[in-house]
Design an enzyme around this catalytic site. Sequence first.
Site, short mmCIF file in Angstrom:
data_model
loop_
_atom_site.label_atom_id
_atom_site.label_comp_id
_atom_site.label_asym_id
_atom_site.label_seq_id
_atom_site.Cartn_x
_atom_site.Cartn_y
_atom_site.Cartn_z
N TYR A 175 28.73 8.51 20.80
CA TYR A 175 28.27 9.59 20.44
C TYR A 175 27.44 9.80 18.97
O TYR A 175 27.18 10.72 17.95
CB TYR A 175 29.95 10.24 20.36
CG TYR A 175 30.17 10.43 21.35
CD1 TYR A 175 29.94 10.29 22.33
CD2 TYR A 175 31.60 10.32 21.49
CE1 TYR A 175 29.94 10.88 23.67
CE2 TYR A 175 32.56 10.84 22.48
CZ TYR A 175 31.94 10.70 23.58
OH TYR A 175 32.15 11.39 24.77
N ASP A 200 36.12 1.03 34.89
CA ASP A 200 36.58 1.90 36.35
C ASP A 200 37.80 1.19 37.12
O ASP A 200 38.10 2.47 38.29
CB ASP A 200 35.06 0.89 37.27
CG ASP A 200 34.42 -0.44 37.28
OD1 ASP A 200 34.78 -0.94 36.37
OD2 ASP A 200 33.45 -0.30 37.80
N ASP A 233 41.43 12.33 28.88
CA ASP A 233 41.81 13.75 30.10
C ASP A 233 41.86 13.58 31.27
O ASP A 233 42.99 14.12 32.13
CB ASP A 233 40.61 14.35 30.77
CG ASP A 233 39.93 15.28 29.05
OD1 ASP A 233 40.68 15.15 27.56
OD2 ASP A 233 39.49 16.42 29.01
N LYS A 288 33.43 -2.38 29.62
CA LYS A 288 32.05 -2.57 30.47
C LYS A 288 31.90 -4.02 30.52
O LYS A 288 30.77 -3.72 30.65
CB LYS A 288 31.88 -1.49 30.98
CG LYS A 288 31.01 -1.31 32.40
CD LYS A 288 31.71 -1.53 33.64
CE LYS A 288 30.44 -1.26 34.96
NZ LYS A 288 31.12 -1.13 35.81
N ASP A 290 37.22 9.08 25.71
CA ASP A 290 36.98 10.28 25.91
C ASP A 290 37.69 10.35 27.39
O ASP A 290 38.35 11.50 28.16
CB ASP A 290 35.58 10.73 26.17
CG ASP A 290 35.28 12.39 25.24
OD1 ASP A 290 36.74 13.08 25.56
OD2 ASP A 290 34.67 12.66 25.41
#
Length: 362
Positions: free
Chosen positions: A148, A227, A255, A195, A251
Amino acid sequence: MATQQKVHKNILVISGDGIGPEVTRWGREVLQAIAQKYEHDFHFEEGLMGHVAIEATGNPLPDETLQKAQQSDAILFGAIGHPKYDQDPHLPVRPEQGLLRIRKELGLYANLRPIKLFDELLAASSIRPEVLQGADILFFRELTGDVYFGEKKKAEDGSWASDLMIYHRYEVERIARKAFEAARKRRRKLCSVDKANVLESSRLWRAVVQRLSADYPDVECTHMFVDNAAMQLIRDPRQFDVIVTANLFGDILTDEASQIAGSMGMLASASIGDGTGLYEPIHGSAPDIAGKGIANPLASILSVALMLQIGFGLQEEADAVIRAVDQTLKAGYRTLDIADKHTPNHMIVGTDAMGQQVIQRL
Ligand code: NAD
């Protein structure tokens, strides 16, 4: 009722756009009720941010709001956003710029999201009750680094674009420390999600967390690929206590995890750094229901519980707020978003009636 020392706090209220003012009103009322009950002195200021601030001043975060924020002990925030900007992504002055800037100016690098389902809402989630019951997770999402904020590039002819995923050691260290400290006060389990099999920045992340874990021998520290974490959250959410992860992974995972709590209208968050913190519902300005008086105010009210606990160290007061929410749900009061069609004794109420029910129980 006062069992401890009276505290004096300055609180900036930024209601923002859409349902922001409708729900934040009840967060503030709850703070006032707590102040009265426990004899604290909370002083409130108001500030503009988002679309309302652009309309009034041309700036999504006016200097006056930023100054008030810097001088306050905590910020209660509603939501920002307006369909005008969603429909035109090229508008140069945008509500979300205000939120990104206030996070940066106040150094809010850790976003905390507790994910806990009130038993009364087991049926409101899309996940099976037997999988959910007892799940209690605290997310630490890094908030000021990653893709970001890394360098952004694109080809003149539009044939490629890139966002740099970058982390510095200190950025990982400071949020990991907060997560380890929080785990110490809970079930002493920390899962760091990355990751590291593919990404260099994740390998740095993992190495820093591994090194820090030596300082917290009493906390069981594990590592999981993102994952797999996405899958495990839905398969068996009870295995997690505290999760710490980078901005992008956090993020998405938070959610996803919001479904564990039933509705966006129930989830609170705290954005903290080393000074003033900002407390807000995770939902946005919900233009589809704004002005209808049906928004769920409980996420704002639960954000106040986080402010009391994390920002002011007032655990008893925070517990009183959560208890009042729980009792309101137990009594059968529901806003539309958490209503269960199969339970006939539910009373469907609007924003204000829901807020009043909580205040009454405080
Ligand atoms: P949203 O969270 O505003 O709404 C998503 C869905 O959840 C909608 O159907 C909405 O009606 C429902 N919902 C949200 N909060 C609710 C509540 N308290 N009670 C009942 N139902 C609720 O997300 P969106 O629709 O993707 O975005 C709308 C606007 O909000 C956009 O402009 C977006 O940029 C902005 N946004 C702001 C923030 C923030 O201020 N932190 C966060 C997300 C989105």
